[in-house]
Design an enzyme around this catalytic site. Structure first.
Site, PDB file in Angstrom:
ATOM      1  N   GLY A  14       0.325 -88.520 -68.042  1.00  0.00           N
ATOM      2  CA  GLY A  14      -0.259 -88.847 -66.740  1.00  0.00           C
ATOM      3  C   GLY A  14       0.737 -89.146 -65.641  1.00  0.00           C
ATOM      4  O   GLY A  14       0.451 -89.926 -64.734  1.00  0.00           O
ATOM      5  N   ASN A  16       1.698 -87.111 -63.258  1.00  0.00           N
ATOM      6  CA  ASN A  16       1.135 -86.594 -62.006  1.00  0.00           C
ATOM      7  C   ASN A  16      -0.025 -87.476 -61.524  1.00  0.00           C
ATOM      8  O   ASN A  16      -0.206 -87.664 -60.323  1.00  0.00           O
ATOM      9  CB  ASN A  16       0.679 -85.143 -62.166  1.00  0.00           C
ATOM     10  N   ILE A  95      -8.458 -75.067 -70.745  1.00  0.00           N
ATOM     11  CA  ILE A  95      -8.781 -74.041 -69.742  1.00  0.00           C
ATOM     12  C   ILE A  95     -10.277 -74.155 -69.408  1.00  0.00           C
ATOM     13  O   ILE A  95     -11.117 -74.260 -70.300  1.00  0.00           O
ATOM     14  CB  ILE A  95      -8.473 -72.619 -70.289  1.00  0.00           C
ATOM     15  N   LEU A  96     -10.581 -74.134 -68.127  1.00  0.00           N
ATOM     16  CA  LEU A  96     -11.979 -74.203 -67.689  1.00  0.00           C
ATOM     17  C   LEU A  96     -12.542 -72.786 -67.551  1.00  0.00           C
ATOM     18  O   LEU A  96     -11.840 -71.887 -67.081  1.00  0.00           O
ATOM     19  CB  LEU A  96     -12.075 -74.951 -66.357  1.00  0.00           C
ATOM     20  N   ASN A 110      -4.720 -77.460 -59.042  1.00  0.00           N
ATOM     21  CA  ASN A 110      -3.823 -77.576 -60.192  1.00  0.00           C
ATOM     22  C   ASN A 110      -2.390 -77.518 -59.693  1.00  0.00           C
ATOM     23  O   ASN A 110      -2.099 -76.843 -58.712  1.00  0.00           O
ATOM     24  CB  ASN A 110      -4.071 -76.424 -61.177  1.00  0.00           C
ATOM     25  N   HIS A 112       1.398 -76.388 -60.882  1.00  0.00           N
ATOM     26  CA  HIS A 112       2.087 -75.606 -61.920  1.00  0.00           C
ATOM     27  C   HIS A 112       3.595 -75.719 -61.680  1.00  0.00           C
ATOM     28  O   HIS A 112       4.043 -75.591 -60.537  1.00  0.00           O
ATOM     29  CB  HIS A 112       1.639 -74.133 -61.855  1.00  0.00           C
ATOM     30  N   GLU A 150     -11.031 -68.374 -62.234  1.00  0.00           N
ATOM     31  CA  GLU A 150     -11.189 -68.008 -63.649  1.00  0.00           C
ATOM     32  C   GLU A 150      -9.903 -67.468 -64.277  1.00  0.00           C
ATOM     33  O   GLU A 150      -9.814 -67.320 -65.489  1.00  0.00           O
ATOM     34  CB  GLU A 150     -12.337 -66.993 -63.803  1.00  0.00           C
ATOM     35  N   GLU A 183       6.543 -81.621 -57.850  1.00  0.00           N
ATOM     36  CA  GLU A 183       5.164 -81.889 -58.283  1.00  0.00           C
ATOM     37  C   GLU A 183       4.605 -83.193 -57.701  1.00  0.00           C
ATOM     38  O   GLU A 183       3.494 -83.226 -57.181  1.00  0.00           O
ATOM     39  CB  GLU A 183       5.085 -81.957 -59.816  1.00  0.00           C
TER      40      GLU A 183
END
Length: 205
Positions: A14, A16, A95-96, A110, A112, A150, A183
């Protein structure tokens, strides 16, 4: 002013999430409020960070729910109960589905740890990204905050920041520098940008 309610989805330490909580405490999230933390892993230290900050936290995992569809249904119910406006993925390793992301257009962020389109896509997460960057010999890497759709790492890019690769870098030292220099700065900034947009839309509705 009514703030945009943010849910942060986590799976591990955690760091981030902490950057977001710190930004909120410093007044850098004026249009947003971290209203919920959801972990896919009940042992995640991120849950302790949430508790320390007084933010409600829940664990919802595909394994415990018995599959992706049941997991996403439970997650949707939780988000609805907390009246969430924006989802931030902060080291969330599940993954959603396309079905889920389609219900949250331009409302899932998100971060990355590379400059997309480099070193991204399926299977590229955590140290693997930095290992790939070093193996390729790039002189500059960084981080990207993007909207989630997606396709893994395939959504519209919101913010990017470059970070220098040093000659003696290991994947671990590079990972740390990308977090600290990119980030942890980009994620709160992006959350505020989108929160401000949500607040404007709500006040015009």
């Amino acid at each position: 002013m009514k703030k945009a309610k943010i849910a942060v989805l986590v799976s591990g330490g955690g760091t981030n999430l902490q950057a977001l909580l710190d930004a909120q405490a410093a007044g850098l999230l004026p249009h947003g409020e971290i209203a919920l933390v959801v972990s896919s892993n009940e042992g995640a230290y991120a849950l302790t960070r949430a508790a320390n900050a007084g933010v409600p936290a829940e664990t919802v995992s595909p394994k415990r729910c018995g599959g992706q569809a049941a997991f996403e249904s439970a997650l949707s119910d939780l988000l609805a109960a907390h009246e969430i406006d924006l989802i931030v993925l902060a080291g969330f390793l599940t993954i959603l589905s396309a079905d889920f992301t389609a219900r949250w257009p331009s409302r899932i962020l998100n971060v990355h740890p590379s400059l997309i389109p480099a070193f991204c896509g399926k299977g590229m997460y955590g140290l693997k990204v930095h290992e790939a960057a070093l193996a390729k010999g790039v002189k500059v890497t960084g981080a990207t905050v993007h909207f989630v759709n997606e396709i893994p790492d395939g959504g519209e890019i919101l913010l990017q920041k470059a970070v220098e690769v040093l000659p003696d870098d290991t994947p671990e030292t590079l990972q740390r520098r990308v977090m600290e220099q990119a980030e942890w700065l980009l994620l709160p900034r992006a959350a505020e940008l989108v929160s401000e947009q949500i607040v404007k839309e709500k006040s015009n509705a």
